[in-house]
Motif scaffolding. Structure first.
Motif, short mmCIF file in Angstrom:
data_model
loop_
_atom_site.label_atom_id
_atom_site.label_comp_id
_atom_site.label_asym_id
_atom_site.label_seq_id
_atom_site.Cartn_x
_atom_site.Cartn_y
_atom_site.Cartn_z
N ALA A 197 -3.79 -1.29 -9.80
CA ALA A 197 -4.53 -1.94 -8.45
C ALA A 197 -6.07 -3.04 -9.15
O ALA A 197 -6.88 -2.56 -10.16
CB ALA A 197 -5.49 -1.58 -7.46
N GLN A 254 0.72 -1.29 -0.18
CA GLN A 254 -0.17 -0.15 0.04
C GLN A 254 0.37 0.93 0.04
O GLN A 254 2.07 1.16 0.29
CB GLN A 254 -1.00 -0.32 1.41
CG GLN A 254 -1.84 -0.71 1.73
CD GLN A 254 -2.76 -1.21 2.65
OE1 GLN A 254 -3.57 -0.73 2.32
NE2 GLN A 254 -2.43 -1.22 3.47
N HIS A 284 -0.64 -2.11 -4.91
CA HIS A 284 -1.33 -0.77 -5.99
C HIS A 284 0.78 -0.75 -5.81
O HIS A 284 1.71 -0.99 -5.59
CB HIS A 284 -0.76 0.51 -4.83
CG HIS A 284 -1.45 1.87 -6.28
ND1 HIS A 284 -0.48 2.04 -7.13
CD2 HIS A 284 -2.43 2.29 -6.71
CE1 HIS A 284 -0.19 2.84 -7.64
NE2 HIS A 284 -2.25 3.41 -7.66
N CYS A 291 -8.68 0.71 -11.24
CA CYS A 291 -7.50 2.31 -11.28
C CYS A 291 -7.30 2.47 -12.81
O CYS A 291 -7.70 2.06 -13.93
CB CYS A 291 -6.43 1.61 -10.01
SG CYS A 291 -5.43 3.45 -9.89
#
Length: 337
Positions: free
Chosen positions: A138, A79, A95, A142
């Motif tokens: 992600a 993250q 991510h 996204c």
């Protein structure tokens, strides 16, 4: 007269970023991991990591591992910050950009990557590839473009595991993104851009697919990159020179082995004129406020120019050669197990 590199002030700038960021950088609060990467990698390039105590380095390593989403299947990865706590794990997800920056920052800090959940990260990475070969940042949905394809390639290279990337599809996405003018956009049909061109070229090299570019494509690509110099480098035709493109375009020229045809003296002068010698840091343009991204990438540009005070850089992964050699030692240990 070209100013000198204000090394001590830049070291202090990065040290401040690791302590408390100024209020005008509040928008970066949700991407703290990237700020940590800029700061630690910047200190590394300035050969000043020893300005940070071993205790602080270990604390930083533990903090980065605290951002790892483990055993979450397709949601695995790193993250950006602690904004979403572990108590609400169903809302945590990796991510790709933060997984990349998390891993390279661990390398810079000398970590052995033993606590990295490699299999889980690759599972999450695999789930982010789209049918057209691109990657979304992600798995929950996204943006999808060249930036995240590059991040996926870097993560695969660092973990020495390419099973999460469909290389033929990713390569085709890059080839389809070559624009009419020879540069490369964020995706098919999009405008050529210095940042996406770097991501595409570096990805092809990491995937060992660089020879998929024809001689004509290579010739046009080299010309497009060389034409981006206007003192420093611009990201697109008609735009002013910007410090960060001394890396994005400069590194691409380096990877294409034609940086010798650019004007190193002018580029160096442009970069050094954007530094703030009072508080440290580099800005986008001369006489504007410095920020973490342009400070770090400005130093990367100087590294490519072989400025003596700045360590050599590995352009493909955007880390120092020192950190890259550490990664190679880790790979040797993995292969021996």
């Amino acid at each position: 007269m070209t100013p000198k590199l204000a090394k001590k002030m830049h070291v202090k700038y990065f040290q401040r970023l690791l302590q408390i960021m100024p209020s005008d950088l509040v928008e970066f609060d949700s991407t703290r991991l990237m700020i940590a990467y800029f700061a630690f990698s910047g200190l590394d390039l300035l050969n000043s990591l020893d300005e940070i105590s071993e205790e602080v380095k270990l604390q930083a390593i533990d903090w980065i591992y605290g951002l790892q989403v483990q055993g979450a299947g397709v949601r695995s990865g790193f993250q950006a910050s602690t904004t979403v706590p572990k108590e609400v794990g169903e809302f945590q997800y990796g991510h790709l950009a933060m997984t990349y920056t998390g891993l390279v920052t661990l390398l810079i800090l000398g970590d052995d990557l033993k606590r990295v959940d490699r299999d889980s990260i690759i599972e999450g990475l695999r789930a982010c590839q789209n049918a057209d070969g691109s990657f979304t940042a992600a798995v929950i949905g996204c943006e999808s473009d060249m930036r995240f394809l590059y991040c996926a390639c870097c993560v695969s290279e660092i973990l020495n595991d390419w099973s999460g990337v469909d290389i033929p599809r990713a390569t085709n996405y890059i080839l389809q993104s070559i624009s009419f003018d020879g540069g490369i956009g964020q995706g098919p049909g999009l405008e050529s851009h210095g940042g996406s061109t770097f991501c595409a070229v570096a990805s092809l090299i990491l995937m060992k697919q660089f020879l998929e570019l024809s001689n004509i494509q290579l010739s046009r690509l080299r010309r497009w990159c060389l034409m981006r110099q206007d003192g420093g480098f611009q990201g697109r035709p008609g735009k002013p020179s910007d410090t960060c493109y001394s890396f994005w375009v400069g590194a691409t020229l380096n990877l294409l082995r034609v940086s010798c045809f650019s004007d190193a003296k002018q580029n160096k002068a442009f970069i050094l004129n954007t530094q703030d010698v009072q508080i440290g840091g580099f800005a986008k343009f001369e006489n504007t406020r410095p920020d973490p991204l342009h400070t770090y990438l400005g130093l990367c540009g100087l590294s490519l120019l072989k400025v003596p005070e700045v360590r050599p850089i590995n352009a493909e992964l955007n880390i120092s050669e020192r950190a890259y050699e550490h990664l190679q030692q880790i790979h040797k240990r993995w292969q021996g197990n």
